[in-house]
Design a protein around this motif. Structure first.
Motif, mmCIF file in Angstrom:
data_model
loop_
_atom_site.group_PDB
_atom_site.id
_atom_site.type_symbol
_atom_site.label_atom_id
_atom_site.label_comp_id
_atom_site.label_asym_id
_atom_site.label_seq_id
_atom_site.Cartn_x
_atom_site.Cartn_y
_atom_site.Cartn_z
ATOM 1 N N GLN A 86 0.844 -1.184 0.000
ATOM 2 C CA GLN A 86 0.000 0.000 0.000
ATOM 3 C C GLN A 86 0.882 1.238 0.000
ATOM 4 O O GLN A 86 1.941 1.245 0.626
ATOM 5 C CB GLN A 86 -0.876 0.039 1.244
ATOM 6 C CG GLN A 86 -1.959 -0.999 1.249
ATOM 7 C CD GLN A 86 -2.774 -0.924 2.525
ATOM 8 O OE1 GLN A 86 -2.227 -0.736 3.597
ATOM 9 N NE2 GLN A 86 -4.063 -1.080 2.388
ATOM 10 N N SER A 87 0.438 2.268 -0.683
ATOM 11 C CA SER A 87 1.147 3.546 -0.664
ATOM 12 C C SER A 87 1.216 4.067 0.761
ATOM 13 O O SER A 87 0.264 3.919 1.537
ATOM 14 C CB SER A 87 0.416 4.559 -1.550
ATOM 15 O OG SER A 87 0.926 5.859 -1.334
ATOM 16 N N ASP A 88 2.336 4.677 1.122
ATOM 17 C CA ASP A 88 2.489 5.252 2.456
ATOM 18 C C ASP A 88 1.604 6.474 2.660
ATOM 19 O O ASP A 88 1.339 6.866 3.783
ATOM 20 C CB ASP A 88 3.940 5.667 2.703
ATOM 21 C CG ASP A 88 4.873 4.485 2.801
ATOM 22 O OD1 ASP A 88 4.415 3.386 3.173
ATOM 23 O OD2 ASP A 88 6.068 4.664 2.512
ATOM 24 N N PHE A 89 1.134 7.070 1.568
ATOM 25 C CA PHE A 89 0.408 8.322 1.682
ATOM 26 C C PHE A 89 -1.093 8.183 1.473
ATOM 27 O O PHE A 89 -1.875 8.801 2.170
ATOM 28 C CB PHE A 89 0.975 9.343 0.685
ATOM 29 C CG PHE A 89 2.446 9.548 0.875
ATOM 30 C CD1 PHE A 89 2.932 10.273 1.943
ATOM 31 C CD2 PHE A 89 3.355 8.970 0.003
ATOM 32 C CE1 PHE A 89 4.292 10.434 2.148
ATOM 33 C CE2 PHE A 89 4.723 9.134 0.186
ATOM 34 C CZ PHE A 89 5.192 9.867 1.262
ATOM 35 N N SER A 90 -1.501 7.358 0.524
ATOM 36 C CA SER A 90 -2.923 7.275 0.205
ATOM 37 C C SER A 90 -3.545 5.921 0.527
ATOM 38 O O SER A 90 -4.740 5.761 0.406
ATOM 39 C CB SER A 90 -3.129 7.557 -1.282
ATOM 40 O OG SER A 90 -2.558 6.502 -2.052
ATOM 41 N N LEU A 91 -2.729 4.948 0.905
ATOM 42 C CA LEU A 91 -3.159 3.562 1.139
ATOM 43 C C LEU A 91 -3.668 2.886 -0.126
ATOM 44 O O LEU A 91 -4.261 1.816 -0.068
ATOM 45 C CB LEU A 91 -4.192 3.474 2.259
ATOM 46 C CG LEU A 91 -3.726 3.994 3.625
ATOM 47 C CD1 LEU A 91 -4.813 3.794 4.666
ATOM 48 C CD2 LEU A 91 -2.439 3.335 4.062
ATOM 49 N N GLU A 92 -3.427 3.494 -1.284
ATOM 50 C CA GLU A 92 -3.787 2.880 -2.552
ATOM 51 C C GLU A 92 -2.787 1.770 -2.873
ATOM 52 O O GLU A 92 -1.643 1.803 -2.434
ATOM 53 C CB GLU A 92 -3.807 3.918 -3.672
ATOM 54 C CG GLU A 92 -4.932 4.919 -3.543
ATOM 55 C CD GLU A 92 -6.295 4.276 -3.641
ATOM 56 O OE1 GLU A 92 -6.513 3.451 -4.543
ATOM 57 O OE2 GLU A 92 -7.151 4.599 -2.800
ATOM 58 N N PRO A 93 -3.201 0.803 -3.676
ATOM 59 C CA PRO A 93 -2.296 -0.308 -4.005
ATOM 60 C C PRO A 93 -1.160 0.125 -4.927
ATOM 61 O O PRO A 93 -1.338 0.984 -5.777
ATOM 62 C CB PRO A 93 -3.218 -1.304 -4.714
ATOM 63 C CG PRO A 93 -4.317 -0.477 -5.280
ATOM 64 C CD PRO A 93 -4.508 0.659 -4.304
ATOM 65 N N ARG A 94 0.001 -0.462 -4.704
ATOM 66 C CA ARG A 94 1.184 -0.208 -5.528
ATOM 67 C C ARG A 94 1.738 -1.547 -5.992
ATOM 68 O O ARG A 94 1.632 -2.550 -5.295
ATOM 69 C CB ARG A 94 2.261 0.539 -4.738
ATOM 70 C CG ARG A 94 1.812 1.849 -4.107
ATOM 71 C CD ARG A 94 1.390 2.875 -5.094
ATOM 72 N NE ARG A 94 2.496 3.210 -5.982
ATOM 73 C CZ ARG A 94 2.369 3.926 -7.079
ATOM 74 N NH1 ARG A 94 1.207 4.385 -7.443
ATOM 75 N NH2 ARG A 94 3.415 4.173 -7.828
ATOM 76 N N ASP A 136 9.281 3.002 -4.709
ATOM 77 C CA ASP A 136 7.944 2.430 -4.790
ATOM 78 C C ASP A 136 7.831 0.981 -4.325
ATOM 79 O O ASP A 136 6.747 0.513 -4.066
ATOM 80 C CB ASP A 136 7.421 2.545 -6.227
ATOM 81 C CG ASP A 136 5.914 2.540 -6.277
ATOM 82 O OD1 ASP A 136 5.295 3.324 -5.530
ATOM 83 O OD2 ASP A 136 5.360 1.741 -7.042
ATOM 84 N N CYS A 137 8.931 0.273 -4.207
ATOM 85 C CA CYS A 137 8.831 -1.157 -3.888
ATOM 86 C C CYS A 137 9.271 -1.493 -2.468
ATOM 87 O O CYS A 137 9.440 -2.662 -2.133
ATOM 88 C CB CYS A 137 9.628 -1.997 -4.887
ATOM 89 S SG CYS A 137 11.411 -1.826 -4.690
ATOM 90 N N TRP A 138 9.452 -0.488 -1.601
ATOM 91 C CA TRP A 138 9.832 -0.787 -0.226
ATOM 92 C C TRP A 138 8.749 -1.599 0.451
ATOM 93 O O TRP A 138 7.574 -1.246 0.420
ATOM 94 C CB TRP A 138 10.034 0.496 0.584
ATOM 95 C CG TRP A 138 11.288 1.239 0.292
ATOM 96 C CD1 TRP A 138 11.381 2.409 -0.419
ATOM 97 C CD2 TRP A 138 12.611 0.900 0.682
ATOM 98 N NE1 TRP A 138 12.701 2.804 -0.480
ATOM 99 C CE2 TRP A 138 13.475 1.898 0.187
ATOM 100 C CE3 TRP A 138 13.166 -0.167 1.400
ATOM 101 C CZ2 TRP A 138 14.850 1.868 0.398
ATOM 102 C CZ3 TRP A 138 14.530 -0.192 1.605
ATOM 103 C CH2 TRP A 138 15.354 0.814 1.106
ATOM 104 N N VAL A 139 9.132 -2.711 1.055
ATOM 105 C CA VAL A 139 8.242 -3.505 1.894
ATOM 106 C C VAL A 139 8.957 -3.734 3.219
ATOM 107 O O VAL A 139 10.163 -3.523 3.331
ATOM 108 C CB VAL A 139 7.852 -4.858 1.245
ATOM 109 C CG1 VAL A 139 6.991 -4.641 0.010
ATOM 110 C CG2 VAL A 139 9.065 -5.694 0.907
ATOM 111 N N GLY A 140 8.212 -4.159 4.199
ATOM 112 C CA GLY A 140 8.807 -4.416 5.502
ATOM 113 C C GLY A 140 8.845 -5.894 5.807
ATOM 114 O O GLY A 140 8.099 -6.684 5.225
#
Length: 107
Positions: A55-63, A74-78
């Protein structure tokens, strides 16, 4: 349920057409077991199983990634242990467990 979460069934955004005989590598995404193939990046593994990387860090939209070569953010995951990694440049490893969104902190 999060409508943008990793799809658990059905085809992913990416489809394998070759190199299908590589060694399977078990990993987890948002607590769900998936199987990648040796040599896959985390991004490839996730997008062969679903249409959303995070999810986007800003809008929670899917990336689903942008540059696919480690030049953007854009591809950072935890990981479940709190590390951040670039899904497009990180090879899968047995037992890796990633999250598609940042855990919510205390309120």
């Amino acid at each position: 349920m999060n409508p943008h979460a990793l799809k658990k069934t059905g085809p992913g955004l990416l489809h394998r057409v070759t190199e299908l005989a590589r060694e399977p590598v078990p990993m987890r995404v948002d607590g769900h077991a998936i199987t990648a193939l040796a040599g896959d990046t985390v991004l490839t593994a996730m997008l062969t199983h679903g249409a959303v990387l995070r999810q986007s860090d800003f809008s929670l939209e899917p990336r689903a990634g942008f540059c696919l070569m480690g030049a953007c953010q854009d591809c950072w995951v935890g990981t479940e242990d709190g590390q951040r990694l670039r899904a497009c440049a990180t090879p899968v490893s047995p037992g890796l467990s990633v999250l598609t969104r940042r855990p919510q902190g205390p309120t």
